[in-house]
Motif scaffolding. Structure first.
Motif, PDB file in Angstrom:
ATOM      1  N   THR A   1       0.833  -1.206   0.000  1.00 23.11           N
ATOM      2  CA  THR A   1       0.000   0.000   0.000  1.00 23.11           C
ATOM      3  C   THR A   1       0.867   1.255   0.000  1.00 23.11           C
ATOM      4  O   THR A   1       0.580   2.217  -0.729  1.00 23.11           O
ATOM      5  CB  THR A   1      -0.945  -0.003   1.221  1.00 23.11           C
ATOM      6  N   LEU A   2       1.929   1.239   0.792  1.00 24.53           N
ATOM      7  CA  LEU A   2       2.861   2.363   0.802  1.00 24.53           C
ATOM      8  C   LEU A   2       3.436   2.589  -0.596  1.00 24.53           C
ATOM      9  O   LEU A   2       3.528   3.731  -1.058  1.00 24.53           O
ATOM     10  CB  LEU A   2       3.983   2.106   1.811  1.00 24.53           C
ATOM     11  N   ALA A   3       3.796   1.517  -1.266  1.00 23.67           N
ATOM     12  CA  ALA A   3       4.331   1.637  -2.632  1.00 23.67           C
ATOM     13  C   ALA A   3       3.305   2.283  -3.553  1.00 23.67           C
ATOM     14  O   ALA A   3       3.658   3.142  -4.376  1.00 23.67           O
ATOM     15  CB  ALA A   3       4.733   0.261  -3.163  1.00 23.67           C
ATOM     16  N   ASN A   4       2.035   1.916  -3.407  1.00 23.35           N
ATOM     17  CA  ASN A   4       0.978   2.514  -4.229  1.00 23.35           C
ATOM     18  C   ASN A   4       0.790   3.994  -3.912  1.00 23.35           C
ATOM     19  O   ASN A   4       0.575   4.804  -4.810  1.00 23.35           O
ATOM     20  CB  ASN A   4      -0.345   1.775  -4.024  1.00 23.35           C
ATOM     21  N   ILE A   5       0.871   4.347  -2.634  1.00 25.12           N
ATOM     22  CA  ILE A   5       0.725   5.750  -2.235  1.00 25.12           C
ATOM     23  C   ILE A   5       1.851   6.593  -2.827  1.00 25.12           C
ATOM     24  O   ILE A   5       1.633   7.722  -3.276  1.00 25.12           O
ATOM     25  CB  ILE A   5       0.719   5.870  -0.689  1.00 25.12           C
ATOM     26  N   LEU A   6       3.068   6.049  -2.817  1.00 25.32           N
ATOM     27  CA  LEU A   6       4.238   6.800  -3.280  1.00 25.32           C
ATOM     28  C   LEU A   6       4.389   6.824  -4.796  1.00 25.32           C
ATOM     29  O   LEU A   6       5.133   7.651  -5.331  1.00 25.32           O
ATOM     30  CB  LEU A   6       5.501   6.220  -2.654  1.00 25.32           C
ATOM     31  N   GLU A   7       3.716   5.944  -5.486  1.00 25.62           N
ATOM     32  CA  GLU A   7       3.889   5.812  -6.941  1.00 25.62           C
ATOM     33  C   GLU A   7       3.747   7.131  -7.707  1.00 25.62           C
ATOM     34  O   GLU A   7       4.582   7.431  -8.560  1.00 25.62           O
ATOM     35  CB  GLU A   7       2.912   4.766  -7.482  1.00 25.62           C
ATOM     36  N   PRO A   8       2.744   7.967  -7.427  1.00 25.30           N
ATOM     37  CA  PRO A   8       2.632   9.234  -8.164  1.00 25.30           C
ATOM     38  C   PRO A   8       3.821  10.176  -7.961  1.00 25.30           C
ATOM     39  O   PRO A   8       4.055  11.069  -8.769  1.00 25.30           O
ATOM     40  CB  PRO A   8       1.342   9.864  -7.614  1.00 25.30           C
ATOM     41  N   SER A   9       4.577   9.986  -6.891  1.00 23.95           N
ATOM     42  CA  SER A   9       5.725  10.855  -6.623  1.00 23.95           C
ATOM     43  C   SER A   9       7.008  10.326  -7.271  1.00 23.95           C
ATOM     44  O   SER A   9       8.072  10.904  -7.079  1.00 23.95           O
ATOM     45  CB  SER A   9       5.939  10.989  -5.115  1.00 23.95           C
ATOM     46  N   ASP A  10       6.896   9.242  -8.008  1.00 25.95           N
ATOM     47  CA  ASP A  10       8.038   8.593  -8.666  1.00 25.95           C
ATOM     48  C   ASP A  10       9.040   7.988  -7.685  1.00 25.95           C
ATOM     49  O   ASP A  10      10.197   7.770  -8.030  1.00 25.95           O
ATOM     50  CB  ASP A  10       8.763   9.537  -9.634  1.00 25.95           C
ATOM     51  N   ILE A  11       8.613   7.717  -6.462  1.00 28.58           N
ATOM     52  CA  ILE A  11       9.435   6.965  -5.528  1.00 28.58           C
ATOM     53  C   ILE A  11       9.063   5.509  -5.699  1.00 28.58           C
ATOM     54  O   ILE A  11       7.910   5.124  -5.499  1.00 28.58           O
ATOM     55  CB  ILE A  11       9.216   7.415  -4.065  1.00 28.58           C
ATOM     56  N   LYS A  12      10.024   4.717  -6.102  1.00 29.19           N
ATOM     57  CA  LYS A  12       9.798   3.294  -6.360  1.00 29.19           C
ATOM     58  C   LYS A  12      10.361   2.477  -5.199  1.00 29.19           C
ATOM     59  O   LYS A  12      11.568   2.463  -4.972  1.00 29.19           O
ATOM     60  CB  LYS A  12      10.481   2.865  -7.662  1.00 29.19           C
ATOM     61  N   LEU A  13       9.481   1.819  -4.468  1.00 31.21           N
ATOM     62  CA  LEU A  13       9.933   0.974  -3.367  1.00 31.21           C
ATOM     63  C   LEU A  13      10.370  -0.392  -3.888  1.00 31.21           C
ATOM     64  O   LEU A  13       9.682  -0.985  -4.718  1.00 31.21           O
ATOM     65  CB  LEU A  13       8.813   0.760  -2.351  1.00 31.21           C
ATOM     66  N   PRO A  14      11.483  -0.894  -3.388  1.00 34.27           N
ATOM     67  CA  PRO A  14      11.884  -2.259  -3.729  1.00 34.27           C
ATOM     68  C   PRO A  14      10.834  -3.250  -3.215  1.00 34.27           C
ATOM     69  O   PRO A  14      10.226  -3.025  -2.169  1.00 34.27           O
ATOM     70  CB  PRO A  14      13.212  -2.438  -2.991  1.00 34.27           C
ATOM     71  N   ASP A  15      10.621  -4.308  -3.946  1.00 33.59           N
ATOM     72  CA  ASP A  15       9.646  -5.355  -3.600  1.00 33.59           C
ATOM     73  C   ASP A  15       8.257  -4.768  -3.370  1.00 33.59           C
ATOM     74  O   ASP A  15       7.536  -5.138  -2.438  1.00 33.59           O
ATOM     75  CB  ASP A  15      10.114  -6.168  -2.385  1.00 33.59           C
ATOM     76  N   ALA A  16       7.874  -3.870  -4.254  1.00 38.60           N
ATOM     77  CA  ALA A  16       6.592  -3.183  -4.124  1.00 38.60           C
ATOM     78  C   ALA A  16       5.399  -4.126  -4.208  1.00 38.60           C
ATOM     79  O   ALA A  16       4.320  -3.798  -3.738  1.00 38.60           O
ATOM     80  CB  ALA A  16       6.472  -2.103  -5.191  1.00 38.60           C
TER      81      ALA A  16
END
Length: 110
Positions: A40-55
């Motif tokens: 969910t955190l990865a989805n929240i950050l996606e519009p900011s172009d922050i890519k979490l590992p193992d999203a």
């Protein structure tokens, strides 16, 4: 959950693996919950172009090579992205803890 955030992204990400390693339905459910928070955190950050590992939460507890790779990727994130991610994660966890407590069944004493 809040304590894991204080230890950083790598620790938070790895908590689902610890639960996954343990036996029993309760541990498995906790592991799935932690993994869902990371995704969910990865989805929240996606519009900011922050890519979490193992999203997508695909690494298993017994895959040592992938665990080392993901941990390294987390540490290689630019510092400003790490800080933003930790701030968002902290607020997300505060909300989750608050709502969990709010809807926890009350036991009647008496």
């Amino acid at each position: 959950m809040r304590m894991a955030v204080a230890y950083g992204l790598e620790r938070f990400w790895g908590e689902h693996l610890r639960y996954e390693r343990e036996k029993g339905t309760e541990s498995r459910n906790k592991g799935l919950y932690w993994k869902a928070v990371w995704c969910t955190l990865a989805n929240i950050l996606e519009p900011s172009d922050i890519k979490l590992p193992d999203a997508k939460g695909t690494v298993a507890f017994d895959n040592t090579d992938d665990i080392k790779r993901i941990a390294a990727e987390i540490w290689q994130m630019p510092l400003d992205q790490q800080k933003v991610t930790l701030m968002v994660l902290s607020q997300l966890c505060d909300s989750l803890v608050w709502w969990t407590q709010r809807y926890k069944k009350q036991t009647s004493e008496g």
